[in-house]
Motif scaffolding. Structure first.
Motif, PDB file in Angstrom:
ATOM      1  N   ASN A 188      40.597  37.908  46.602  1.00  0.00           N
ATOM      2  CA  ASN A 188      40.371  37.373  45.300  1.00  0.00           C
ATOM      3  C   ASN A 188      41.330  38.197  44.167  1.00  0.00           C
ATOM      4  O   ASN A 188      41.807  37.360  43.354  1.00  0.00           O
ATOM      5  CB  ASN A 188      39.012  37.835  44.909  1.00  0.00           C
ATOM      6  CG  ASN A 188      37.862  36.908  45.758  1.00  0.00           C
ATOM      7  OD1 ASN A 188      38.386  35.898  46.110  1.00  0.00           O
ATOM      8  ND2 ASN A 188      36.996  37.540  46.092  1.00  0.00           N
ATOM      9  N   ASN A 216      40.455  40.149  32.334  1.00  0.00           N
ATOM     10  CA  ASN A 216      39.901  40.098  33.975  1.00  0.00           C
ATOM     11  C   ASN A 216      41.143  40.272  34.907  1.00  0.00           C
ATOM     12  O   ASN A 216      40.957  40.956  35.857  1.00  0.00           O
ATOM     13  CB  ASN A 216      39.319  38.814  34.013  1.00  0.00           C
ATOM     14  CG  ASN A 216      37.996  38.558  33.183  1.00  0.00           C
ATOM     15  OD1 ASN A 216      37.359  39.683  32.610  1.00  0.00           O
ATOM     16  ND2 ASN A 216      37.605  37.377  32.867  1.00  0.00           N
ATOM     17  N   GLU A 253      44.134  36.022  41.555  1.00  0.00           N
ATOM     18  CA  GLU A 253      44.089  36.100  40.158  1.00  0.00           C
ATOM     19  C   GLU A 253      45.469  36.857  39.742  1.00  0.00           C
ATOM     20  O   GLU A 253      46.101  36.270  38.731  1.00  0.00           O
ATOM     21  CB  GLU A 253      42.770  36.928  39.749  1.00  0.00           C
ATOM     22  CG  GLU A 253      41.592  36.495  40.062  1.00  0.00           C
ATOM     23  CD  GLU A 253      41.297  35.053  39.698  1.00  0.00           C
ATOM     24  OE1 GLU A 253      41.851  34.595  38.568  1.00  0.00           O
ATOM     25  OE2 GLU A 253      40.499  34.266  40.255  1.00  0.00           O
ATOM     26  N   VAL A 273      39.089  33.177  34.844  1.00  0.00           N
ATOM     27  CA  VAL A 273      38.054  33.840  35.818  1.00  0.00           C
ATOM     28  C   VAL A 273      36.490  33.565  35.035  1.00  0.00           C
ATOM     29  O   VAL A 273      36.527  33.911  33.981  1.00  0.00           O
ATOM     30  CB  VAL A 273      38.111  35.244  36.059  1.00  0.00           C
ATOM     31  CG1 VAL A 273      37.264  35.557  37.193  1.00  0.00           C
ATOM     32  CG2 VAL A 273      39.671  35.523  36.613  1.00  0.00           C
ATOM     33  N   THR A 274      35.489  33.047  35.919  1.00  0.00           N
ATOM     34  CA  THR A 274      34.257  32.828  34.894  1.00  0.00           C
ATOM     35  C   THR A 274      33.764  34.302  35.087  1.00  0.00           C
ATOM     36  O   THR A 274      33.840  35.004  35.914  1.00  0.00           O
ATOM     37  CB  THR A 274      33.537  31.929  35.864  1.00  0.00           C
ATOM     38  OG1 THR A 274      33.295  32.305  36.952  1.00  0.00           O
ATOM     39  CG2 THR A 274      34.385  30.604  36.005  1.00  0.00           C
ATOM     40  N   ASN A 328      30.480  34.633  36.074  1.00  0.00           N
ATOM     41  CA  ASN A 328      29.822  34.747  37.476  1.00  0.00           C
ATOM     42  C   ASN A 328      30.878  35.316  38.578  1.00  0.00           C
ATOM     43  O   ASN A 328      30.302  35.919  39.353  1.00  0.00           O
ATOM     44  CB  ASN A 328      29.473  33.246  37.939  1.00  0.00           C
ATOM     45  CG  ASN A 328      28.027  32.888  37.089  1.00  0.00           C
ATOM     46  OD1 ASN A 328      27.418  33.749  36.457  1.00  0.00           O
ATOM     47  ND2 ASN A 328      27.761  31.633  37.009  1.00  0.00           N
ATOM     48  N   GLU A 329      32.140  34.713  38.446  1.00  0.00           N
ATOM     49  CA  GLU A 329      33.147  35.194  39.514  1.00  0.00           C
ATOM     50  C   GLU A 329      33.342  36.827  39.209  1.00  0.00           C
ATOM     51  O   GLU A 329      33.360  37.730  40.096  1.00  0.00           O
ATOM     52  CB  GLU A 329      34.264  34.561  39.218  1.00  0.00           C
ATOM     53  CG  GLU A 329      34.360  33.104  39.900  1.00  0.00           C
ATOM     54  CD  GLU A 329      35.349  32.380  39.491  1.00  0.00           C
ATOM     55  OE1 GLU A 329      35.779  31.207  40.433  1.00  0.00           O
ATOM     56  OE2 GLU A 329      36.251  32.685  38.542  1.00  0.00           O
ATOM     57  N   MET A 330      33.609  37.203  37.865  1.00  0.00           N
ATOM     58  CA  MET A 330      33.541  38.673  37.828  1.00  0.00           C
ATOM     59  C   MET A 330      32.509  39.437  37.966  1.00  0.00           C
ATOM     60  O   MET A 330      32.689  40.642  38.433  1.00  0.00           O
ATOM     61  CB  MET A 330      34.188  38.773  36.168  1.00  0.00           C
ATOM     62  CG  MET A 330      35.190  38.443  35.692  1.00  0.00           C
ATOM     63  SD  MET A 330      36.644  39.228  36.750  1.00  0.00           S
ATOM     64  CE  MET A 330      36.381  41.046  35.944  1.00  0.00           C
ATOM     65  N   GLU A 331      31.256  38.869  37.980  1.00  0.00           N
ATOM     66  CA  GLU A 331      30.215  39.745  38.253  1.00  0.00           C
ATOM     67  C   GLU A 331      30.118  39.993  39.953  1.00  0.00           C
ATOM     68  O   GLU A 331      29.822  41.018  40.440  1.00  0.00           O
ATOM     69  CB  GLU A 331      28.841  39.043  37.869  1.00  0.00           C
ATOM     70  CG  GLU A 331      27.586  39.911  38.316  1.00  0.00           C
ATOM     71  CD  GLU A 331      27.497  41.186  37.483  1.00  0.00           C
ATOM     72  OE1 GLU A 331      26.688  42.236  38.056  1.00  0.00           O
ATOM     73  OE2 GLU A 331      28.129  41.266  36.418  1.00  0.00           O
ATOM     74  N   GLU A 332      30.627  38.770  40.524  1.00  0.00           N
ATOM     75  CA  GLU A 332      30.522  38.949  42.096  1.00  0.00           C
ATOM     76  C   GLU A 332      31.641  39.924  42.597  1.00  0.00           C
ATOM     77  O   GLU A 332      31.537  40.830  43.279  1.00  0.00           O
ATOM     78  CB  GLU A 332      31.075  37.607  42.721  1.00  0.00           C
ATOM     79  CG  GLU A 332      31.418  37.395  44.237  1.00  0.00           C
ATOM     80  CD  GLU A 332      31.495  36.100  44.704  1.00  0.00           C
ATOM     81  OE1 GLU A 332      31.563  36.038  46.073  1.00  0.00           O
ATOM     82  OE2 GLU A 332      31.503  35.233  43.913  1.00  0.00           O
ATOM     83  N   TYR A 333      32.869  39.890  41.839  1.00  0.00           N
ATOM     84  CA  TYR A 333      34.059  40.848  42.034  1.00  0.00           C
ATOM     85  C   TYR A 333      33.384  42.327  41.588  1.00  0.00           C
ATOM     86  O   TYR A 333      34.037  43.115  42.436  1.00  0.00           O
ATOM     87  CB  TYR A 333      35.266  40.353  41.196  1.00  0.00           C
ATOM     88  CG  TYR A 333      35.807  39.112  41.533  1.00  0.00           C
ATOM     89  CD1 TYR A 333      35.560  38.379  42.731  1.00  0.00           C
ATOM     90  CD2 TYR A 333      36.719  38.515  40.450  1.00  0.00           C
ATOM     91  CE1 TYR A 333      36.234  37.175  43.158  1.00  0.00           C
ATOM     92  CE2 TYR A 333      37.131  37.138  40.725  1.00  0.00           C
ATOM     93  CZ  TYR A 333      36.955  36.588  41.894  1.00  0.00           C
ATOM     94  OH  TYR A 333      37.729  35.435  42.075  1.00  0.00           O
TER      95      TYR A 333
END
Length: 257
Positions: free
Chosen positions: A221, A144, A225, A233-234, A236-241
């Motif tokens: 962001n 990630n 990282e 990184v969760t 959900n966070e990766m989907e947002e990114y």
């Protein structure tokens, strides 16, 4: 195999390894030419640059495409040189195979994700297609932080291209610092682009303050990282990114074209 390479490359960059360690391992398994053909592999390990991890991933992936046993052998050799502790296998469970004498690869076939991080086709130029492919490959194998760092690099270079194309050498200070022989940092490029947004409106829609805010949010962001000691990184966070990056890249490529 992709799971092992993804976890191993993350593990390796956190250890006190030197280019000579990689040279020894590559020589032992006869893959020095593959390593030397990876752009900036030695320099990234020598200077501990941000592209250490994607370069390592690319090297091991190319070795594995030719001979998986050699790829596992290189990783096992590096693993024995690195300092490990009781938490290592908790963080990187795929590395358990490297502690076994039997280096069979039958259990290594696994993939984290089937979809792409940047769902962009017909990417123009010669530099950008390879970079987008590297981003998507890092995402597929679950690396990630490397995904975010390389996407940050992509967006940063797109802004440089846009500013250079619009203002040329006459106003080079907008995007480049001649006295320092380097491009301006990403945050400065975003500010310059925002200050001169009217000059780009005729090229494409979607350029407004909301777009600038989204671009800067991704920058922050990705920075967080990239500089985090513990990257967790969760999904959900990766989907947002992923949504932020896709929209930003599509807009900037449209403006560039």
């Amino acid at each position: 195999m992709v799971t092992l390479i993804g976890q191993f490359s993350r593990f390796a960059v956190q250890k006190d390894l030197e280019p000579d360690d990689w040279e020894m391992a590559a020589t032992e398994f006869g893959v020095t030419d593959t390593m030397r053909n990876i752009d900036r592999f030695y320099k990234s390990w020598d200077f501990k640059d941000n592209d250490q991890q994607p370069n390592t991933t690319q090297f091991l992936r190319e070795v594995a495409e030719e001979d998986e046993e050699k790829a596992v052998g290189v990783m096992k050799r590096i693993y024995t040189l690195a300092d490990t502790d009781s938490d290592t296998l908790d963080k990187y469970p795929a590395l358990d195979i490297l502690e076994n004498e039997d280096l069979g690869t039958g259990v290594l076939y696994s993939t984290f994700r089937s979809e792409r991080f940047l769902d962009i086709d017909n990417v123009p130029g010669t530099f950008y297609p390879d970079l987008v492919e590297d981003i998507n490959q890092c995402y597929r194998i679950g690396v990630n932080d490397a995904t975010l760092v390389l996407t940050r690099k992509l967006l940063e270079n797109l802004l440089i291209d846009l500013l250079r194309d619009q203002y040329g050498k006459q106003e080079i200070e907008l995007y480049y610092l001649p006295e320092n022989r380097r491009f301006r940092k990403f945050s400065d490029l975003i500010n310059t682009f925002e200050d001169n947004l009217d000059d780009f409106q005729h090229r494409s829609g979607g350029l407004d303050s909301d777009f600038i805010d989204e671009l800067d949010a991704f920058r922050q962001n990705a920075n967080a990282e990239a500089h985090s000691i513990e990257t967790n990184v969760t999904e959900n966070e990766m989907e947002e990114y992923r949504e932020q990056a896709r929209h930003a890249c599509r807009v900037l490529f449209r403006v560039r074209n």
